[in-house]
Design a protein around this motif. Structure first.
Motif, PDB file in Angstrom:
ATOM      1  N   LEU A  93       0.585  -1.161  -0.054  1.00 30.75           N
ATOM      2  CA  LEU A  93      -0.158   0.113   0.114  1.00 30.75           C
ATOM      3  C   LEU A  93       0.994   1.189   0.014  1.00 30.75           C
ATOM      4  CD1 LEU A  93      -2.623  -0.896   2.634  1.00 30.75           C
ATOM      5  CD2 LEU A  93      -2.547  -1.696   0.051  1.00 30.75           C
ATOM      6  N   ASP A  94       0.418   2.300  -0.726  1.00 29.39           N
ATOM      7  CA  ASP A  94       1.204   3.575  -1.043  1.00 29.39           C
ATOM      8  C   ASP A  94       0.637   4.578   0.009  1.00 29.39           C
ATOM      9  OD1 ASP A  94       3.491   4.876  -2.229  1.00 29.39           O
ATOM     10  OD2 ASP A  94       1.662   6.249  -2.898  1.00 29.39           O
ATOM     11  N   TRP A  95      -0.817   4.364   0.060  1.00 32.35           N
ATOM     12  CA  TRP A  95      -1.312   5.394   0.972  1.00 32.35           C
ATOM     13  C   TRP A  95      -2.806   4.701   1.656  1.00 32.35           C
ATOM     14  CZ3 TRP A  95      -4.317  10.030  -1.362  1.00 32.35           C
ATOM     15  CH2 TRP A  95      -4.976  11.043  -0.169  1.00 32.35           C
ATOM     16  N   GLY A  96      -3.013   4.895   2.664  1.00 30.42           N
ATOM     17  CA  GLY A  96      -3.988   4.296   3.510  1.00 30.42           C
ATOM     18  C   GLY A  96      -3.658   2.942   4.114  1.00 30.42           C
ATOM     19  N   PRO A  97      -4.793   2.300   4.821  1.00 34.09           N
ATOM     20  CA  PRO A  97      -6.180   2.680   4.622  1.00 34.09           C
ATOM     21  C   PRO A  97      -6.454   4.079   5.290  1.00 34.09           C
ATOM     22  CG  PRO A  97      -5.902   1.066   6.237  1.00 34.09           C
ATOM     23  CD  PRO A  97      -4.554   1.075   5.645  1.00 34.09           C
ATOM     24  N   GLY A  98      -7.455   4.636   4.733  1.00 36.00           N
ATOM     25  CA  GLY A  98      -8.184   5.726   5.343  1.00 36.00           C
ATOM     26  C   GLY A  98      -9.695   6.110   4.793  1.00 36.00           C
ATOM     27  N   ARG A  99     -10.170   7.237   5.273  1.00 34.86           N
ATOM     28  CA  ARG A  99     -11.389   7.522   4.623  1.00 34.86           C
ATOM     29  C   ARG A  99     -11.417   9.133   4.359  1.00 34.86           C
ATOM     30  NH1 ARG A  99     -16.647   6.192   5.760  1.00 34.86           N
ATOM     31  NH2 ARG A  99     -16.089   4.726   7.638  1.00 34.86           N
ATOM     32  N   HIS A 100     -11.801   9.032   3.020  1.00 30.43           N
ATOM     33  CA  HIS A 100     -11.970  10.589   2.366  1.00 30.43           C
ATOM     34  C   HIS A 100     -12.927  11.485   2.968  1.00 30.43           C
ATOM     35  CE1 HIS A 100      -8.915   9.706  -0.560  1.00 30.43           C
ATOM     36  NE2 HIS A 100      -9.845   8.829  -1.205  1.00 30.43           N
ATOM     37  N   GLY A 101     -13.071  12.826   3.252  1.00 34.85           N
ATOM     38  CA  GLY A 101     -14.145  13.353   3.517  1.00 34.85           C
ATOM     39  C   GLY A 101     -14.847  13.421   2.391  1.00 34.85           C
ATOM     40  N   PRO A 102     -14.855  14.194   1.469  1.00 34.43           N
ATOM     41  CA  PRO A 102     -15.943  14.248   0.232  1.00 34.43           C
ATOM     42  C   PRO A 102     -15.913  12.936  -0.250  1.00 34.43           C
ATOM     43  CG  PRO A 102     -14.282  16.175   0.044  1.00 34.43           C
ATOM     44  CD  PRO A 102     -13.708  15.190   1.289  1.00 34.43           C
ATOM     45  N   GLY A 103     -17.115  12.350  -0.173  1.00 31.61           N
ATOM     46  CA  GLY A 103     -17.575  10.990  -0.564  1.00 31.61           C
ATOM     47  C   GLY A 103     -17.663  10.100   0.614  1.00 31.61           C
ATOM     48  N   ASN A 104     -16.835  10.323   1.781  1.00 32.47           N
ATOM     49  CA  ASN A 104     -17.000   9.640   2.882  1.00 32.47           C
ATOM     50  C   ASN A 104     -16.651   8.209   2.672  1.00 32.47           C
ATOM     51  OD1 ASN A 104     -17.561   9.505   5.632  1.00 32.47           O
ATOM     52  ND2 ASN A 104     -19.426   8.430   5.434  1.00 32.47           N
TER      53      ASN A 104
END
Length: 276
Positions: free
Chosen positions: A216-227
């Protein structure tokens, strides 16, 4: 909902070695690789398909949206012609000859077609090709094209502290966005995304990629826009590929949201990559 309805059907990405890039997607994303007569490579899988062609690494040759009916396709063609824009032939190996292409203000080639085929029964983990993103130096003309000419709806905008617009997320149906546009130092292809559906499938995809030593290069996470929940990896050309889950669904009454340009907007769980 949005007045204009479409979904992302496929992308054509350039590479100095399209055969190797297609092989990576075939393995990593569980797609069948199909060599084409023009020396490009088409890849097809469960609700996802791509094209890879010779050219400049990390460049997007074109992107293709699938409209819900021949009537919707004809109506969109009429809107494009009425706006005084030139219609070009479709380069897509997947769409029939009713498809057409048009360039947006940054010169990106958008292919519009209609293909009703059901690809949900193919083998492999669920991950439907769902959206992609551009970097742009002229965000307002881009928004004028996608909302004014095509009829897309802006779900969310992101603003800098000085009030300037930094990014917009546009929908063409109920899903929060099928296109994101970021202000960037240069016009560029930013990333593309596959929607897995739910959180446990984020885990399953990460496990599958780990078995192939793809980290994985980025994340896991949660975006704000789009949730939505997400992680990103890099392909051999360092293009960003996102796996997402639980993207927000919007109805016609949803007002356009407003967000602050900061890391937490892009990832409420931790670090984020701000485009500018």
């Amino acid at each position: 909902m949005s007045a204009f309805t479409a979904h992302l059907d496929h992308l054509c990405i350039e590479s100095a070695n399209p055969q190797a890039l297609a092989a990576f997607y075939g393995q990593a994303m569980q797609m069948q690789v199909l060599p084409q007569a023009d020396d490009s490579y088409a890849c097809e899988g469960r609700e996802r398909r791509m094209v890879f062609c010779s050219g400049t690494a990390k460049a997007l040759r074109y992107f293709a949206w699938n409209l819900p009916s021949p009537e919707a396709l004809e109506a969109t063609r009429n809107n494009v012609v009425a706006a005084g824009l030139d219609i070009a032939a479709s380069p897509s190996p997947f769409f029939d000859d009713t498809a057409f292409a048009v360039r947006d203000p940054d010169g990106n080639l958008l292919v519009l077609g209609h293909d009703p085929a059901d690809r949900t029964t193919r083998k492999g983990l669920p991950a439907r090709l769902q959206h992609h993103a551009f970097g742009t130096t002229h965000i307002q003309p881009m928004l004028d094209f996608y909302t004014g000419v095509l009829g897309m709806t802006v779900s969310d905008n992101v603003y800098a502290d000085d009030g300037s617009l930094r990014s917009s997320f546009l929908r063409a149906g109920t899903e929060h966005h099928i296109l994101a546009i970021f202000v960037a130092p240069q016009c560029s292809f930013d990333h593309h995304c596959y929607e897995a559906g739910e959180w446990n499938l984020i885990r399953d995809w990460a496990d599958l990629l780990s078995e192939q030593d793809i980290l994985l290069d980025w994340g896991p996470g949660r975006h704000g826009p789009g949730n939505n929940l997400f992680f990103m990896i890099r392909d051999p050309d360092t293009n960003w590929l996102e796996i997402s889950a639980e993207l927000e669904l919007c109805d016609a009454s949803r007002p356009t949201g407003s967000w602050q340009h900061r890391e937490k907007t892009l990832n409420s769980w931790g670090k984020a990559y701000l485009r500018s």
